[in-house]
Structures are given as structure tokens and as C-alpha cells.
Design an enzyme around this catalytic site. Structure first.
Site, PDB file in Angstrom:
ATOM      1  N   ASP A 408      40.967  27.303  92.765  1.00 47.04           N
ATOM      2  CA  ASP A 408      39.940  27.507  93.776  1.00 47.04           C
ATOM      3  C   ASP A 408      40.401  27.043  95.150  1.00 47.04           C
ATOM      4  O   ASP A 408      41.136  26.057  95.281  1.00 47.04           O
ATOM      5  CB  ASP A 408      38.688  26.715  93.360  1.00 47.04           C
ATOM      6  CG  ASP A 408      37.539  26.872  94.314  1.00 47.04           C
ATOM      7  OD1 ASP A 408      37.057  28.004  94.469  1.00 47.04           O
ATOM      8  OD2 ASP A 408      37.129  25.866  94.931  1.00 47.04           O
ATOM      9  N   GLU A 461      42.942  31.798  94.376  1.00 50.43           N
ATOM     10  CA  GLU A 461      41.888  32.303  95.244  1.00 50.43           C
ATOM     11  C   GLU A 461      42.315  31.946  96.667  1.00 50.43           C
ATOM     12  O   GLU A 461      42.079  30.838  97.142  1.00 50.43           O
ATOM     13  CB  GLU A 461      40.536  31.674  94.924  1.00 50.43           C
ATOM     14  CG  GLU A 461      39.394  32.328  95.693  1.00 50.43           C
ATOM     15  CD  GLU A 461      38.438  31.331  96.341  1.00 50.43           C
ATOM     16  OE1 GLU A 461      37.505  31.791  97.021  1.00 50.43           O
ATOM     17  OE2 GLU A 461      38.629  30.119  96.207  1.00 50.43           O
TER      18      GLU A 461
END
Length: 729
Positions: A408, A461
């Protein structure tokens, strides 16, 4: 039966009052140097801390009873003649029966020298096996070995339900200058709750959960739990096949879900049955769980982690999560987990200011705080912090057998000025905005994960144009990820499909721009949870038109997504056209599946996945320009036609009409002449469509068009995609 003799109390040299005071308060940094059993002239001295006791007796292995005398402030001692022996302590209080227990201070360290060395170097790749709490045999008894890293602490104690949350009798010893503290507590069983109590350099006692805890209380409770695993894995065949495969070149269609709101009330084990049936029916190759590591606030969806090594106890025991992964593997479904190494919350009982000073976070707020989320940023230049995170990635692969980690917020790690104004960030040593230490960390974790666990996948990401995200680390320039989320494709395609078909011809470039850079990285196409929250509405809600047109737009958009080069990810609920925006506080709109039109979309996604998986042309050259050939790009007609090629030369032609009316007769170029079978038509009546199409097969004629040797005349249904596969007949 003869009575064992009792050794009389002997006078021993006086202790320094400061040592006595620190031992009695559980505040000595090396209590084992004084407590326990130590050789002295005439035998061995036995010392113990037993506040408020009326008497303390050491019962030696040969049955001899040695009465300890009270020194001061709950410190007791006595001389035991002869050789040293194992012993237990029998303690009497004013009320209640005598209490007999092993003495934690008679044991040698449970943390080995090699482990200390590797941790000191920041290279302990299986850190979870030594730091934290471990129920295991030690010397001649079974108990729990505790260890924690707290280099700034003056003293550390273990507190928990086993000692009434009073750590005076369970002070830990500092093993080295690097700040590892250790204590073995005999007979302490799994399930016990605990925390660490640390005396800061400022003289304050603070209580913290174990950073390496592998199990926790159910939030909002915050204590760590001693845990032992008894799970017997059954996925050896899956792991062997995984190690021999390359997931970057395989089929990958990912169903992303939030465990707590997919079907509320399910634990890990109950989820296994229902999720496997559902995902198998839809044909997805993988599931991706929003973070499962422990987190205190459910509204963070798991992205503010306090227990990096603990699957959240909201849904069961860590062995229950292993069961879920094992069952998914048994059903042929891979497991990806979201991982959050970029930042952590400021909760005072967790990692923040762990030993009274910045430890896991960078001490400079220009580097150590994330203003967007009100969180702290890891000190990626600190070798032990890097080790903590690298080992954590390996932990999910090696202890829980997950097949991939989606990392993330990578962009927030790469740039020192991420979400910061001028003057709020600190340039690197070269004056640039690149976070060199975070870059080095990402390279290390990716290289190590792939080295130790063949067949896994690391997914970034990353929302910027940072070069080389999926390039190897060997040349020093690549970050070493296997896949990168294509955020540009996501933004452009959603903006395009939001337009009314009447005006889409003016925005056609948003549909096709991704083909310009589609092979600059190894991409995954995400329609994730982030696109259906915070006022953005559901995916269905982004579509223009009436209800029929919205669902038709959903069908054509998903078919375009699946046909586009790159792997794909779809968030739960979108597969059946959830009407409302997602919220973690409630379940999905499952009731909408009572409506035939939504059943049709659901069936179409299942057909999409099955056709996709069965045809390597749709995935085995995702990351190679040779796997794609544009045939027709017609903005005026809202039409896009291209071929997907497999490495073995199989061809699938994808003809897509984003317009609101049928197009045809419409002649399109074809890669070669011959028969092509229609393997997917999103406008089929079974999917809720109008039934316009070319069912069965079509024949591409030797009529050159658009620089191709053949062409075929079709009627393209409204808001629909047709996939045509070259016939083997």
C-alpha cells in the site's frame, strides 16, 4: 519414609541498597545477575522477589528445602550448600494456601547468540521465531519465552493476566548493547494476555503491546496474547506448483474483498466455505484481502496497523486464518494480502514512541510523520526497523502461505515531499526529493521475498510515473516489484465511461491512451475499494443512462478491462452491480441479486473469467507488446477493435462498441482470414443484454482493410463487447 533435611539460613554479604531497590521494584536492567541461583563460597545463593510474602522456601530437585530470609522490600535470599540444582519456590502469604512455582531467574537466556548477531546486523529473516512471545520447552520445563527490542529503555517488565498486571516479579534482562530484552516464564500457557512495561530514559513507566505479537485480544482491547499453532497444512501440492510457476505470466483475475463486510458475522473458518463457493462460481483466480494484520479502528479498513505479525482476532485464531488460506489453495484460488509498511498509527499503547523515544518512526517529523493520514512513518534507514518490516513480509509468505502482497501507498514512501509543502520536508543528501532509504528498503524486501519464496508476487500500489517499479533490483535501478497498479488507466477509463455515449467520441483518447505505455511496467488494472467510497458512489453509479444502460455499460467496461493487457482486480459488489457506495459498517447489497438484470451481470462476470482463464492469448503476453495488436480505433463510432495474441500464436479479436446504438453492418480488419468463433458477447440475453450479435461463428474474408490481410462485416451490439477466437476447425 525419611524426611529431607532443611538447610539453615546463612549470613550472606550485604547487597548494595540501590541494587536491592531496583530488584524489588522490577527496575534492574539485568535482574538475572542477582536473582536466581549463583555460585558463592560454600555453595549457591538463591534470591527471589516476593513482595508481601510471609515465607519463601526453595525446594531443590533432591527434595532439600532451603528457607530464604527477607532482605528488604520483598527481596529474599539464602545459601544452598553443594552443587547447583533445579528448584521451585514455595511462597506463603498471610491469606491463602502456599504458592509453588518455577523461578524465571534460574534459566539461561532463551535468545541465542546467533539470533542476537543477526538482529544486530538487521539481517534476521525469520525474526518472528525469536522476538515476541514463544511457548516452547526451555531447559527442563515448558513455558513462554519473551523478548523485545527496546534500546532506549532503562528497564523492561512483562505484565499480564498471569501476574495480575504487576511486573515486579517479571523484570526482563537486557542481553546486549543493541537493546534486546529477554525473560523466560515457566509454565505460562497459550492464551495468556500480556504487554511490556518499559522504564523510559525520562523515568516514566509506559505500557506497550508486543510489536511482534502473533495474536491479540479482540479490539478495542489492546493486549497481546501468547499463541501456539497446531495447524497442519494440506497445501503442499499447491506450494510446489507455485514454486514452479511464474505468476506474472499467468492468468490473474483478482476478487478484492473486506472480510468484515463481505458477509458480516463470518469468522475465518465460516468465510472459507462461503467465499470458496462464491469465488469458484465466478471463476476468479485469486482473492485479495484488505489488510488482515491487527488494527484498532475498523474504519481504517486495516490500513492503520498496530500488530504487523498478528492476523486480526476479530475473525478468529491465527490458525483459523491458516485454515482459510489452506482451503482457498485446495480450491485452486490464490491469496493476496494488502500490506502496509509505509506508515503506522500514533496509538500510545502500540509502536509510537515505543520505549519512550522515537524508535520505529523517524525522529524528525519532516521524515517521521505522514500529514495526510495523521500517522507516523517508519525510519527506513534504521537497520532493525528495516529488518522488522522485511521479516514481516516473509512472515506472511512463510507462516501463512499467502501468494502475494499488495504493498500500500508506495508513492508516499518514494517521495520525501509527498503531501508536504515547501519547508515541511527534508531533501536527501543529494538535494533531491527521492527517499533513498525507502527505495533501498523496497528493493531489499522485494529481492528477499522473491529469493526465499519462488512463485509469489509483490504488487505495488504506486500512483506516479516513478520509473522501474517492476524492473529487477539487480541493476540497482529497479524497485523489484512484480506488478504495479495502473492508476492512470483506472482514472482515465472511469472518466471515459462516466461520459454519456453521445459525447464519448470527444473523450476517446482516455480510452486508448493506456496503450501508449501499457508495457512500460508489468501492470495490474485495479477497480478497487478506493473507487467506491468517500462520496465516489458505486461502480454502477458511475455509469450514465437508465438502469438497462447502466448495467450494459458495466458489462462492456468489464469486458474491455479483462481484454486490456495487464492483470485485473475488481472490488466486491461490483461483480453484480451493487447500487450503493461501499461501507465497512454493513454488508453488500446482496438483495439486488434477486433482480434478473443484476443476475445477468453476475453471470457475465463468471463467463468473462472462464473465457479469460481458458485462453492464454488473454494473459500470457500481458507484459509484452507482441501480445497486442490494434486493428481499429474509431472515435466517431465509439469503437475499439484489437487482437490479443498468445505466445504460441493463438488469436482473440476483441471488438468493443462503447456507443449507445448498434453499429453495423461494420467491417473491421482481421489478423488473418478464416473462421472465428464468438466466445463472449456481453449483449447476450442471458447477461441481460438485447441479444444483438453474431452468435456461433463468423468468417473473415480475404478482403484487406486497415493494413491487415483480411476483414469481416459485423453488427456490433450497443454498449457491448464481442470476443472472437480463431477456430481450430
Amino acid at each position: 519414609m525419611p524426611t529431607k533435611k532443611t538447610t539453615p539460613v546463612a549470613e550472606l554479604p550485604a547487597l548494595d541498597p540501590r541494587v536491592v531497590s531496583e530488584l524489588a521494584a522490577g527496575a534492574h536492567p539485568r535482574p538475572h545477575d542477582w536473582l536466581g541461583q549463583h555460585p558463592v563460597a560454600g555453595g549457591h545463593v538463591i534470591r527471589a522477589v516476593r513482595p508481601l510474602a510471609e515465607s519463601v522456601t526453595a525446594v531443590r530437585a533432591d527434595g532439600e528445602r532451603v528457607a530464604l530470609q527477607h532482605v528488604a522490600d520483598g527481596l529474599w535470599q539464602a545459601l544452598a550448600t553443594g552443587a547447583g540444582q533445579a528448584y521451585v519456590l514455595e511462597t506463603s502469604y498471610a491469606e491463602g494456601p502456599p504458592w509453588t512455582a518455577e523461578d524465571p531467574y534460574r534459566f539461561v537466556p532463551s535468545f541465542g547468540d546467533i539470533d542476537l548477531y543477526l538482529w544486530g546486523e538487521g539481517r534476521h529473516e525469520q525474526l518472528w521465531q525469536v522476538l515476541g512471545a514463544h511457548h516452547r520447552p526451555h531447559e527442563d520445563v515448558v513455558g513462554t519465552a519473551f523478548s523485545v527490542w527496546a534500546p532506549h529503555a532503562r528497564a523492561v517488565r512483562v505484565v499480564g493476566d498471569f501476574n495480575g498486571w504487576s511486573g515486579v516479579g517479571h523484570a526482563m534482562r537486557r542481553l546486549d548493547d543493541n537493546g534486546v530484552w529477554e525473560l523466560f516464564v515457566p509454565a505460562l500457557e497459550p492464551g495468556s494476555t500480556y504487554k511490556f512495561e518499559l522504564l523510559t530514559a525520562a523515568g516514566d513507566w509506559v505500557t506497550r503491546a508486543d510489536p511482534m505479537a502473533r495474536y491479540t485480544e479482540v479490539p478495542p482491547a489492546t493486549a497481546s496474547r501468547v499463541v501456539a499453532s497446531s495447524y497442519a497444512w494440506g497445501d503442499a501440492e499447491w506450494l510446489d506448483a507455485r514454486a514452479a510457476s511464474d505468476p506474472h505470466r499467468g492468468a490473474m483475475s483478482v476478487y478484492e474483498l473486506h472480510i468484515g463486510s463481505w458477509r458480516p458475522g463470518l469468522g475465518y473458518r465460516e468465510l472459507a466455505d462461503q467465499l470458496i463457493e462464491y469465488v469458484t462460481d465466478l471463476g476468479f483466480t485469486h482473492v485479495e484481502f484488505l489488510p488482515v494484520a491487527e488494527h484498532p479502528f475498523g474504519g481504517s479498513w486495516g490500513y492503520q496497523v498496530t500488530g504487523y505479525y498478528a492476523p486480526t482476532s476479530r475473525f478468529g485464531h491465527p490458525d483459523d486464518f491458516k485454515y482459510l488460506v489452506d482451503r482457498l489453495h485446495g480450491a485452486g484460488i490464490g491469496v493476496i494480502v494488502d500490506w502496509v509498511p509505509a506508515h503506522f498509527p500514533k496509538d500510545e499503547w502500540a509502536l509510537a514512541l515505543f520505549d519512550g523515544q522515537p524508535l520505529y518512526e523517524h525522529s524528525d517529523p519532516r521524515l517521521g510523520e505522514q500529514p495526510d493520514w495523521g500517522t507516523l512513518v517508519f525510519d527506513f534507514g534504521q537497520s532493525q526497523v528495516r529488518n522488522f518490516l522485511v521479516a514481516n513480509a516473509l512472515y506472511w509468505f512463510e507462516e501463512f502461505h499467502v501468494d502475494g502482497l499488495r504493498v500500500d501507498a508506495v508513492a508516499s514512501m518514494l517521495y520525501l515531499d509527498y503531501s508536504r509543502k515547501d519547508g515541511e520536508w527534508l531533501p536527501n543528501e543529494h538535494g533531491g526529493r527521492e527517499n533513498l532509504r525507502a527505495i533501498s528498503f523496497l528493493q531489499e524486501v522485494n529481492a528477499t521475498a522473491y529469493k526465499r519464496n519462488p512463485g509469489i508476487v509483490m504488487i505495488a500500489e504506486e500512483s506516479t510515473s516513478w520509473p522501474g517499479v517492476t524492473r529487477p533490483t539487480a541493476d540497482g535501478a529497479g524497485l523489484g516489484f512484480g506488478l504495479k497498479w495502473n492508476m492512470g488507466w483506472m482514472h482515465d477509463s472511469l472518466e471515459y465511461v462516466h461520459e454519456d455515449p453521445m459525447w464519448r467520441s470527444h473523450h476517446h483518447g482516455k480510452l486508448t491512451f493506456s496503450f501508449v505505455y501499457a508495457w512500460s511496467e508489468n501492470f495490474m488494472l485495479p477497480i478497487s475499494h478506493d473507487e467506491v467510497v468517500h462520496g465516489k458512489g458505486s461502480l454502477l453509479g458511475k455509469m450514465p443512462g437508465d438502469q438497462w444502460q447502466k448495467l450494459a455499460n458495466m458489462r462492456v467496461f468489464l469486458a474491455y478491462m479483462w481484454a486490456h493487457p495487464g492483470k485485473q482486480l475488481l472490488f466486491m459488489g461490483s461483480e453484480f452491480g451493487q447500487p450503493s457506495e461501499w461501507s465497512e459498517q454493513r454488508g453488500l447489497d446482496w438483495w439486488i441479486l434477486d433482480q434478473p438484470a443484476h443476475q445477468g451481470l453476475h453471470r457475465m462476470v463468471g463467463a468473462l473469467n472462464r473465457v479469460y482463464r481458458d485462453n492464454p492469448a488473454m494473459w500470457d503476453q500481458d507484459h509484452d507488446p507482441a501480445g497486442f495488436e490494434m486493428l481499429a480505433n474509431d472515435p466517431a463510432a465509439n469503437v475499439l477493435v484489437f487482437t490479443r495474441w498468445s505466445a504460441s500464436g493463438e488469436a482473440i479479436v476483441c471488438a468493443i462498441n462503447f456507443g449507445g446504438n448498434p453499429v453495423g453492418p461494420y467491417r473491421i480488419p482481421m489478423p488473418f482470414a478464416g473462421r472465428f468463433d464468438e466466445i463472449l458477447n456481453t449483449d447476450a440475453e442471458e447477461f441481460g443484454g438485447s441479444g444483438v450479435g453474431n452468435y456461433g461463428s463468423v468468417v473473415a474474408e480475404d478482403v484487406p482493410l486497415g493494413g491487415r490481410p483480411a476483414s469481416v462485416e459485423l453488427t456490433l451490439p450497443p454498449l457491448a463487447a464481442i470476443w472472437l477466437r480463431a477456430s481450430a476447425a
